[in-house]
Design an enzyme around this catalytic site. Structure first.
Site, PDB file in Angstrom:
ATOM      1  N   GLY A   1       0.895  -1.290   0.041  1.00  0.00           N
ATOM      2  CA  GLY A   1       0.168   0.091   0.153  1.00  0.00           C
ATOM      3  C   GLY A   1       0.921   1.198   0.082  1.00  0.00           C
ATOM      4  O   GLY A   1       2.196   1.089   0.462  1.00  0.00           O
TER       5      GLY A   1
ATOM      6  N   CYS B   1       5.222  -6.708   1.865  1.00  0.00           N
ATOM      7  CA  CYS B   1       5.405  -4.885   1.803  1.00  0.00           C
ATOM      8  C   CYS B   1       4.963  -4.071   2.840  1.00  0.00           C
ATOM      9  O   CYS B   1       5.156  -4.303   4.013  1.00  0.00           O
ATOM     10  CB  CYS B   1       5.212  -4.513   0.445  1.00  0.00           C
ATOM     11  SG  CYS B   1       6.133  -2.697   0.184  1.00  0.00           S
ATOM     12  N   TYR B   2       3.779  -3.120   2.281  1.00  0.00           N
ATOM     13  CA  TYR B   2       3.065  -2.549   3.606  1.00  0.00           C
ATOM     14  C   TYR B   2       2.705  -3.478   4.657  1.00  0.00           C
ATOM     15  O   TYR B   2       2.484  -3.289   5.873  1.00  0.00           O
ATOM     16  CB  TYR B   2       1.994  -1.779   2.896  1.00  0.00           C
ATOM     17  CG  TYR B   2       1.272  -0.919   4.162  1.00  0.00           C
ATOM     18  CD1 TYR B   2       1.894   0.221   4.699  1.00  0.00           C
ATOM     19  CD2 TYR B   2       0.041  -1.633   4.520  1.00  0.00           C
ATOM     20  CE1 TYR B   2       0.937   0.767   5.599  1.00  0.00           C
ATOM     21  CE2 TYR B   2      -0.570  -0.783   5.467  1.00  0.00           C
ATOM     22  CZ  TYR B   2      -0.336   0.454   6.161  1.00  0.00           C
ATOM     23  OH  TYR B   2      -1.096   0.943   6.921  1.00  0.00           O
TER      24      TYR B   2
ATOM     25  N   HIS C   1       8.282  -7.978  -3.095  1.00  0.00           N
ATOM     26  CA  HIS C   1       7.121  -8.266  -3.830  1.00  0.00           C
ATOM     27  C   HIS C   1       7.355  -9.681  -4.639  1.00  0.00           C
ATOM     28  O   HIS C   1       7.773  -9.719  -5.753  1.00  0.00           O
ATOM     29  CB  HIS C   1       6.931  -7.192  -4.836  1.00  0.00           C
ATOM     30  CG  HIS C   1       6.359  -6.010  -4.213  1.00  0.00           C
ATOM     31  ND1 HIS C   1       4.838  -5.814  -3.984  1.00  0.00           N
ATOM     32  CD2 HIS C   1       6.978  -4.883  -3.544  1.00  0.00           C
ATOM     33  CE1 HIS C   1       4.557  -4.505  -3.263  1.00  0.00           C
ATOM     34  NE2 HIS C   1       5.826  -4.152  -3.138  1.00  0.00           N
TER      35      HIS C   1
ATOM     36  N   GLU D   1       4.831 -11.450  -5.893  1.00  0.00           N
ATOM     37  CA  GLU D   1       3.683 -11.497  -7.005  1.00  0.00           C
ATOM     38  C   GLU D   1       4.218 -10.784  -8.305  1.00  0.00           C
ATOM     39  O   GLU D   1       3.444 -11.206  -9.147  1.00  0.00           O
ATOM     40  CB  GLU D   1       2.595 -10.861  -6.494  1.00  0.00           C
ATOM     41  CG  GLU D   1       2.602  -9.246  -6.586  1.00  0.00           C
ATOM     42  CD  GLU D   1       3.284  -8.617  -5.299  1.00  0.00           C
ATOM     43  OE1 GLU D   1       3.954  -9.402  -4.616  1.00  0.00           O
ATOM     44  OE2 GLU D   1       2.928  -7.311  -5.047  1.00  0.00           O
TER      45      GLU D   1
ATOM     46  N   SER E   1     -21.447  -9.575 -28.149  1.00  0.00           N
ATOM     47  CA  SER E   1     -20.980  -8.265 -28.858  1.00  0.00           C
ATOM     48  C   SER E   1     -19.926  -8.514 -29.724  1.00  0.00           C
ATOM     49  O   SER E   1     -19.581  -7.487 -30.420  1.00  0.00           O
ATOM     50  CB  SER E   1     -20.291  -7.570 -27.415  1.00  0.00           C
ATOM     51  OG  SER E   1     -19.308  -8.026 -27.140  1.00  0.00           O
TER      52      SER E   1
ATOM     53  N   VAL F   1     -14.719 -11.147 -26.444  1.00  0.00           N
ATOM     54  CA  VAL F   1     -14.350 -12.345 -25.703  1.00  0.00           C
ATOM     55  C   VAL F   1     -15.176 -12.719 -24.587  1.00  0.00           C
ATOM     56  O   VAL F   1     -15.858 -13.834 -24.272  1.00  0.00           O
ATOM     57  CB  VAL F   1     -12.930 -12.622 -25.425  1.00  0.00           C
ATOM     58  CG1 VAL F   1     -12.529 -11.490 -24.449  1.00  0.00           C
ATOM     59  CG2 VAL F   1     -12.610 -13.878 -24.704  1.00  0.00           C
ATOM     60  N   ASP F   2     -15.485 -11.566 -23.682  1.00  0.00           N
ATOM     61  CA  ASP F   2     -16.276 -11.837 -22.553  1.00  0.00           C
ATOM     62  C   ASP F   2     -17.669 -12.443 -22.675  1.00  0.00           C
ATOM     63  O   ASP F   2     -18.178 -13.465 -22.084  1.00  0.00           O
ATOM     64  CB  ASP F   2     -16.223 -10.642 -21.637  1.00  0.00           C
ATOM     65  CG  ASP F   2     -15.025 -10.169 -21.417  1.00  0.00           C
ATOM     66  OD1 ASP F   2     -13.952 -10.643 -21.568  1.00  0.00           O
ATOM     67  OD2 ASP F   2     -14.934  -8.975 -21.167  1.00  0.00           O
ATOM     68  N   SER F   3     -18.418 -11.819 -23.827  1.00  0.00           N
ATOM     69  CA  SER F   3     -19.843 -12.119 -24.056  1.00  0.00           C
ATOM     70  C   SER F   3     -19.799 -13.520 -24.468  1.00  0.00           C
ATOM     71  O   SER F   3     -20.648 -14.241 -24.379  1.00  0.00           O
ATOM     72  CB  SER F   3     -20.531 -11.113 -24.719  1.00  0.00           C
ATOM     73  OG  SER F   3     -20.156 -11.063 -25.835  1.00  0.00           O
TER      74      SER F   3
ATOM     75  N   LYS G   1      -9.193 -11.573 -16.687  1.00  0.00           N
ATOM     76  CA  LYS G   1      -9.465 -11.909 -18.155  1.00  0.00           C
ATOM     77  C   LYS G   1      -8.713 -12.943 -18.659  1.00  0.00           C
ATOM     78  O   LYS G   1      -9.110 -13.528 -19.264  1.00  0.00           O
ATOM     79  CB  LYS G   1      -8.780 -10.556 -18.773  1.00  0.00           C
ATOM     80  CG  LYS G   1      -9.098 -10.286 -20.110  1.00  0.00           C
ATOM     81  CD  LYS G   1     -10.508  -9.669 -20.499  1.00  0.00           C
ATOM     82  CE  LYS G   1     -10.637  -9.336 -21.893  1.00  0.00           C
ATOM     83  NZ  LYS G   1     -11.801  -8.474 -22.048  1.00  0.00           N
TER      84      LYS G   1
END
Ligand code: XMP
Length: 535
Positions: A79, A106-107, A193, A195, A248, A251-253, A391
């Protein structure tokens, strides 16, 4: 509760609920989503929660469908604040009493030191970028790591004393306490970090925490995601009700529709509003994919003429967008009102949309509508099968469901489509010219950069004609602009340094293959000050 009911609800519990969740407690980190992604890559389900979460909310944590799920671990994110400032976000002290394993990053690690008997000081200079981490003793978290390795640092304050009863497992030149742990009390902290990709062994640190410390088996897999989504749609819709899904072209729909189709078969009707403003071949591709390949019920509304008629004489970019948005909704509503049997609407809302809306549970979200901004008052109950997915997970699901590469890896594409890439008035002729030029740009850049390193690339047709000479003749014809950008999130972008031979090839092909174009330019504007789109 009667025994029969207990058995029944236990049987209905989905796989994720059985296996538990690791929560990422967000202290305002730019990396909170990345931490959750990395936990999921380790095969463990993870959600992001606000640092205001209470101990009670943790012990009675539920998934968005209301199922209880055990919290197996807490990852305190980084943070931007110092633990010493008045408004520094804190973890509620009761949470330390729960006995749930905690890893502070970290934080998050500084907070553990600050709250649990250690010390955090201003060293007067921060530590940023790649740094060598030296192991003192490997402990549980840094097990398997070599004595020295690069880690990514990004902090100003430094931990000078580990929390009480924790032993120091690693340090760097500027951080005497770069990692600490107390396995008995399951308290762990790393100043670096794990990640980010710049910490090459970060994956191991996260895996040790979620697998060894939290005791989570790697059960969050593609197969389990698909199976659970299908089961959840089935149980929500029941054995006889019907649903519709607005496609649409994105990819999502498409993935949401494909999952719903697996769950409901012919009880799902997909509605595809073809605005005529999609890229070359896209409308046909969506229809082909859903109708022919998947055998889905598809209402394909060819509304191109209606959109062009409404756009006649309109040149203002915002007016164009508004007209398209409103007409899209009207056309969708007309189609939906004919499907009077449907009770449910399938939408491709993603987990980041849910997080950004600031609430923890997807079921409460009504404002995110991926399909052309559909309004709330459509009389359907929402089904959002992707509301727990990032995603890249959606793309993996799409691939596993057999959707075509072009749909699964489609670039971001604006809702108003090519209307914001034809500058000025939109006509059928201009859309057709742009589609041809754009197909060449996509084909060539895709061939040269198949790894997806370029975020977006497309053609723009400005409202400009220029003089040229073609053969022995003077020409006065259209200009095509090539736009290609690199970006992380579309908030900022840099123009892509494309190879000059690639630019030359695209220019030659566009001039030779697309009629009425006599000039090609390359847009070398970054964002800011430009935007990615031209309108
Ligand atoms: P700009 O042009 O603002 O675009 O730099 C940022 C990103 O958003 C996409 N974009 C849209 N996406 N509906 C969308 O779904 C829209 O109306 C829209 N306008 C821009 C753009 O392609 C880029 O990725």
């Amino acid at each position: 509760m009667p025994a029969a009911l207990i058995t029944n609800s236990a049987q209905q519990q989905n796989a994720t609920a059985q296996h538990g969740v690791v929560l990422v407690v967000d202290f305002g980190a730019q990396y909170a989503q990345l931490i959750a992604r990395k936990v999921r890559e380790a095969g463990v389900y993870s959600e992001i929660v606000s640092c205001r979460i209470t101990a009670e909310e943790i012990t009675s944590y539920t998934l968005e469908d209301g199922q209880s799920i055990a919290v197996k671990g807490l990852l305190l994110s980084g943070g931007p604040k110092s633990v010493h400032v008045a408004q520094a976000p804190m973890l509620r002290p009761e949470i330390y009493e729960l006995g749930i394993p905690i890893l502070g990053i970290c934080y998050g690690a500084q907070l553990l030191a600050h709250n649990l008997g250690g010390a955090v000081n201003r060293s007067g200079r921060g530590e940023y970028g790649s740094t060598d981490l030296k192991l003192h003793s490997s402990g549980q978290l840094l097990r398997n790591l070599t004595d020295t390795q690069p880690v990514w640092m990004s902090h100003f304050d430094a931990i000078t004393q580990a929390p009480a009863n924790c032993f120091i497992t690693a340090s760097t030149a500027d951080s005497p306490v770069a990692a600490f742990e107390n396995p008995e009390q399951a308290i762990y902290g790393v100043q670096f970090h794990p990640e980010v990709a710049h910490t090459p062994n970060g994956k191991s640190v996260i895996e040790r925490f979620v697998h060894d410390v939290c005791g989570c088996a790697p059960n969050w897999t593609l197969d389990s995601i698909i199976e659970e989504s299908i089961n959840s749609i089935k149980s929500k819709v029941g054995p006889s009700k019907q649903a519709i899904c607005g496609l649409s072209g994105g990819v999502d729909s498409a993935v949401a529709g494909a999952l719903a189709h697996r769950a409901l078969g012919e009880r799902l009707t997909c509605v595809f509003v073809d605005t005529g403003l999609l890229r070359a071949g896209e409308g046909e591709q969506v229809a082909e994919t859903f109708k022919r390949n998947m055998g889905a019920e598809l209402v394909h509304i060819d509304a191109g003429e209606r959109f062009l008629t409404k756009l006649q004489g309109v040149t203002n970019p915002e007016t164009k967008r508004t007209i398209i948005g409103e007409l899209f909704i009207r056309v969708f509503e007309e189609a939906a009102s004919e499907l009077t049997e449907a009770d449910f609407l399938v939408q491709g809302t993603l987990y980041p949309d849910v997080i950004e809306s600031g609430t923890q549970h997807a079921a409460k979200i009504k404002s995110h509508h991926n399909v052309g901004g559909l309004p709330d008052d459509l009389k359907f109950e929402l089904i959002e099968p992707l509301d727990r997915l990032f995603k890249d997970e959606v793309r993996q699901v799409g691939e596993a469901l057999g959707l075509p590469w072009e749909i699964v890896h489609r670039q971001p594409f604006p809702g108003p489509g090519l209307a914001v890439r034809v500058i000025g008035e939109v006509t059928a002729e201009k859309v057709a010219l742009l589609q041809q030029a754009d197909a060449i740009v996509r084909e060539e850049i895709q061939r040269a950069h198949p790894d997806g390193a370029i975020w977006q690339y497309f053609a723009v047709l400005p409202d400009v004609r220029t003089v040229g000479v073609m053969g022995d003749e003077r020409s006065y014809a259209h200009l095509i602009v090539i736009r290609a950008v690199t970006s992380e999130d579309a908030m900022t972008a840099d123009w892509a340094r494309l190879d000059s031979e690639l630019l030359a090839k695209m220019s030659n092909r566009i001039i030779n293959e697309v009629p009425h174009i006599n000039r090609v330019a390359y847009d070398i504007t970054s964002k800011p000050p430009g935007t990615i789109e031209w309108e």
